[in-house]
Write a protein that holds these residues in place. Structure first.
Motif, PDB file in Angstrom:
ATOM      1  N   LYS A 121     -25.456  -0.074 -28.108  1.00 44.80           N
ATOM      2  CA  LYS A 121     -25.804   0.675 -29.303  1.00 44.80           C
ATOM      3  C   LYS A 121     -25.530  -0.113 -30.589  1.00 44.80           C
ATOM      4  O   LYS A 121     -26.390  -0.188 -31.468  1.00 44.80           O
ATOM      5  CB  LYS A 121     -25.044   1.997 -29.322  1.00 44.80           C
ATOM      6  N   LYS A 122     -24.335  -0.730 -30.710  1.00 45.08           N
ATOM      7  CA  LYS A 122     -23.994  -1.442 -31.946  1.00 45.08           C
ATOM      8  C   LYS A 122     -24.899  -2.652 -32.159  1.00 45.08           C
ATOM      9  O   LYS A 122     -25.336  -2.916 -33.271  1.00 45.08           O
ATOM     10  CB  LYS A 122     -22.525  -1.871 -31.917  1.00 45.08           C
ATOM     11  N   GLN A 123     -25.157  -3.388 -31.084  1.00 39.96           N
ATOM     12  CA  GLN A 123     -26.027  -4.560 -31.217  1.00 39.96           C
ATOM     13  C   GLN A 123     -27.459  -4.145 -31.533  1.00 39.96           C
ATOM     14  O   GLN A 123     -28.146  -4.801 -32.312  1.00 39.96           O
ATOM     15  CB  GLN A 123     -25.999  -5.396 -29.943  1.00 39.96           C
ATOM     16  N   ALA A 124     -27.924  -3.062 -30.914  1.00 36.47           N
ATOM     17  CA  ALA A 124     -29.284  -2.589 -31.171  1.00 36.47           C
ATOM     18  C   ALA A 124     -29.444  -2.181 -32.634  1.00 36.47           C
ATOM     19  O   ALA A 124     -30.413  -2.556 -33.295  1.00 36.47           O
ATOM     20  CB  ALA A 124     -29.610  -1.417 -30.252  1.00 36.47           C
ATOM     21  N   GLU A 125     -28.467  -1.416 -33.159  1.00 34.24           N
ATOM     22  CA  GLU A 125     -28.540  -1.000 -34.561  1.00 34.24           C
ATOM     23  C   GLU A 125     -28.483  -2.197 -35.497  1.00 34.24           C
ATOM     24  O   GLU A 125     -29.165  -2.242 -36.513  1.00 34.24           O
ATOM     25  CB  GLU A 125     -27.412  -0.017 -34.866  1.00 34.24           C
ATOM     26  N   LEU A 126     -27.664  -3.187 -35.135  1.00 40.32           N
ATOM     27  CA  LEU A 126     -27.553  -4.404 -35.931  1.00 40.32           C
ATOM     28  C   LEU A 126     -28.883  -5.150 -35.974  1.00 40.32           C
ATOM     29  O   LEU A 126     -29.370  -5.526 -37.046  1.00 40.32           O
ATOM     30  CB  LEU A 126     -26.459  -5.305 -35.356  1.00 40.32           C
ATOM     31  N   LEU A 127     -29.496  -5.352 -34.832  1.00 40.80           N
ATOM     32  CA  LEU A 127     -30.783  -6.062 -34.779  1.00 40.80           C
ATOM     33  C   LEU A 127     -31.881  -5.302 -35.515  1.00 40.80           C
ATOM     34  O   LEU A 127     -32.674  -5.888 -36.249  1.00 40.80           O
ATOM     35  CB  LEU A 127     -31.204  -6.301 -33.332  1.00 40.80           C
TER      36      LEU A 127
END
Length: 172
Positions: A121-127
């Protein structure tokens, strides 16, 4: 003898010798004579009349039927007190901006779904924020309340680098 030909809304005149038309005049006369009920009313026609019937009129009308509405569209309805056409003629062109915005939004949502399914979730939101939405790394770090180096570290993790290319980086 001069023969007039119509072609694409233009009139051309050709100079042709009289002897060249005798065969055409006789053939036309015999055709009309054989199909006429009252043979005494049939007379020989001039070469121009034959050309108009066989070539000019059908061809011109066929062309005109399809091409007469090209160019400047008809003027819109105006009020009686309005003398000058004050329209900018943009009303005549279709507006596809809603459709294009809808398609762009659907594509964006589809890409976001793929990213969410592939990453945490955190990486997806970051990207999504940095790559798709165009948020700078500094701005994203301030919004999340972390340092810029922490965001850069998240972007450089092997999982995000191998699955998605980021600004100049290639998929491994």
């Amino acid at each position: 003898m001069k023969i007039k030909l119509r072609y694409e809304n233009k009139l051309m005149t050709l100079e042709v010798a009289d002897e060249d038309f005798t065969l055409m005049i006789e053939a036309d006369y015999e055709d009309r004579l054989s199909s006429a009920e009252d043979k005494e009313t049939v007379t020989r026609r001039s070469p121009q009349e034959i050309m108009d019937e066989r070539f000019n009129k059908p061809e011109y009308n066929n062309w005109h039927k399809f091409d007469r509405h090209r160019g400047m569209p008809k003027k819109p309805f105006r009020k009686d007190d309005q003398e000058v056409d004050e329209t900018d003629h943009m009303d005549y062109f279709p507006d596809y901006s809603d459709e294009m915005a809808r398609e762009k939004k659907e594509e964006y949502e589809h890409i976001c779904e793929i990213i969410h399914n592939a990453l945490k979730k955190k990486q997806a939101e970051l990207l999504i924020a940095i790559v798709l939405d165009g948020v700078s790394v500094t701005e994203y770090a301030e919004r999340e309340g972390v340092s810029v180096s922490a965001i850069s570290h998240r972007l450089d993790t092997p999982e995000s680098v191998t699955k998605f290319p980021l600004k100049g980086k290639q998929i491994a």
